[in-house]
Design an enzyme around this catalytic site. Structure first.
Site, PDB file in Angstrom:
ATOM      1  N   ASN A  10       6.621   5.893   4.457  1.00 42.05           N
ATOM      2  CA  ASN A  10       6.794   6.346   3.073  1.00 42.05           C
ATOM      3  C   ASN A  10       6.514   7.846   3.019  1.00 42.05           C
ATOM      4  OD1 ASN A  10       6.713   6.823   0.340  1.00 42.05           O
ATOM      5  ND2 ASN A  10       4.833   5.650  -0.031  1.00 42.05           N
ATOM      6  N   HIS A  96       4.363   0.320  -5.803  1.00 37.18           N
ATOM      7  CA  HIS A  96       3.399   1.156  -5.080  1.00 37.18           C
ATOM      8  C   HIS A  96       2.262   1.544  -6.025  1.00 37.18           C
ATOM      9  CE1 HIS A  96       1.622   4.429  -2.797  1.00 37.18           C
ATOM     10  NE2 HIS A  96       2.238   3.934  -1.740  1.00 37.18           N
ATOM     11  N   SER A 214      -4.091   4.445   5.012  1.00 41.06           N
ATOM     12  CA  SER A 214      -4.690   5.246   6.081  1.00 41.06           C
ATOM     13  C   SER A 214      -4.480   4.644   7.469  1.00 41.06           C
ATOM     14  CB  SER A 214      -6.181   5.490   5.806  1.00 41.06           C
ATOM     15  OG  SER A 214      -6.331   6.256   4.626  1.00 41.06           O
TER      16      SER A 214
HETATM   17  C1  PEP Z   1       1.247   4.708   1.307  1.00 43.13           C
HETATM   18  O1  PEP Z   1       1.770   5.693   0.830  1.00 43.13           O
HETATM   19  O2  PEP Z   1       1.714   3.608   1.034  1.00 43.13           O
HETATM   20  C2  PEP Z   1       0.110   4.862   2.202  1.00 43.13           C
HETATM   21  C3  PEP Z   1      -0.410   3.802   2.716  1.00 43.13           C
HETATM   22  O3  PEP Z   1      -0.341   6.144   2.445  1.00 43.13           O
HETATM   23  P1  PEP Z   1      -1.389   6.586   3.601  1.00 43.13           P
HETATM   24  O4  PEP Z   1      -0.911   5.991   4.898  1.00 43.13           O
HETATM   25  O5  PEP Z   1      -1.327   8.080   3.605  1.00 43.13           O
HETATM   26  O6  PEP Z   1      -2.731   6.057   3.219  1.00 43.13           O
END
Ligand code: PEP
Length: 253
Positions: A10, A96, A214
């Site tokens: 994403n 989301h 993350s």
């Molecule tokens: C996301 O955008 O769905 C996401 C999980 O972001 P990150 O991996 O940066 O935590």
């Protein structure tokens, strides 16, 4: 039932036409000899066409980060599921947390998007996940149950192969603090049980449930080794080909 993991990048509101093209090209190259994993990238809307050109003929799929629940109309600034399909998207992300909590999207609105996207022929990644306050209050399961029931209202079992659920605890998104593999497994197993009740046990056995929050090269393998964790939805680490490809490789290891 064996499930093929999905690793999705994403890109949120990052990249330019040039960096998006370069990132997509590096991902295509890195995935060329891989099998046993579905890989998708989700660029910003203005770059979907640019990235679609790069992905042509490759195993990497294109997806939209969002859609509006109508095919056309006077909805200034919105993008329809049929438009996403038209530019070559296979997937769309709905629900989301940055849209639920930042833009006030409700389960009812998410559910309308689900049906519009499926009707347009898109495969759907439905995101669910609790806030830190809800987790601390012991409400994680109640929240997940509500998001599943609301988001999946009137969902038909025959469409189950076109649905992926992403468990994304809000407190782990973009924070550098991932859920532990045990926390992720507990939530994913709960989601699978809830989905079995809502749809069918057979559909639940085949349901792909990604973890997001993350995910990085150094925690991806441990998270995806959990029995109910079938891949990853990756934000920050999807913006660099090296880190995204390391996570893709961890999904097939
Ligand atoms: C996301 O955008 O769905 C996401 C999980 O972001 P990150 O991996 O940066 O935590």
């Amino acid at each position: 039932m064996p499930r093929t993991p999905i690793v999705a990048g994403n890109w949120k509101m990052f990249t330019t036409a040039r960096t998006g093209r370069e990132l997509a090209a590096a991902i295509v190259k890195g995935c060329a000899s891989l099998s046993g994993v579905h890989v998708g990238v989700f660029p910003p809307f203005p770059y979907l066409n640019v990235v679609a050109d790069v992905l042509k003929g490759s195993s990497v799929a294109l997806g939209g980060q969002n859609c509006y629940p109508a095919n056309e109309g006077a909805y200034t600034g919105e993008v329809s599921p049929t438009m996403l399909k038209d530019v070559g998207c296979r997937y769309v992300i709905i629900g989301h947390s940055e849209r639920r909590h930042g833009l006030g999207e409700t389960d009812e609105f998410v559910n309308r998007k689900l049906h519009a996207a499926l009707d347009a022929g898109l495969d759907v990644i439905l995101c669910v996940g609790e806030t830190i306050e809800q987790r601390k209050a012991g409400k994680t399961e109640v929240v997940l149950e509500g998001q599943l029931a609301g988001g999946l209202a009137a969902f038909r079992a025959d469409l189950a192969p076109r649905l992926t659920i992403a468990y994304e605890p809000c407190w782990a998104i973009g924070t550098g603090v991932n859920a532990t593999p045990e926390q992720a497994q507990a939530a994913h197993a709960f989601i699978r049980r809830g989905y079995a009740d809502l749809v069918s046990p057979q559909a639940a056995a085949g349901l792909t449930i990604q973890y997001g929050g993350s995910v990085k090269p150094d925690n991806a393998a441990a998270l995806m080794a959990q029995p109910d964790v079938d891949g990853a939805l990756v934000g920050g680490a999807s913006l660099k080909a090296d880190s995204f490809l390391a996570i893709v490789r961890a999904a097939v290891a």
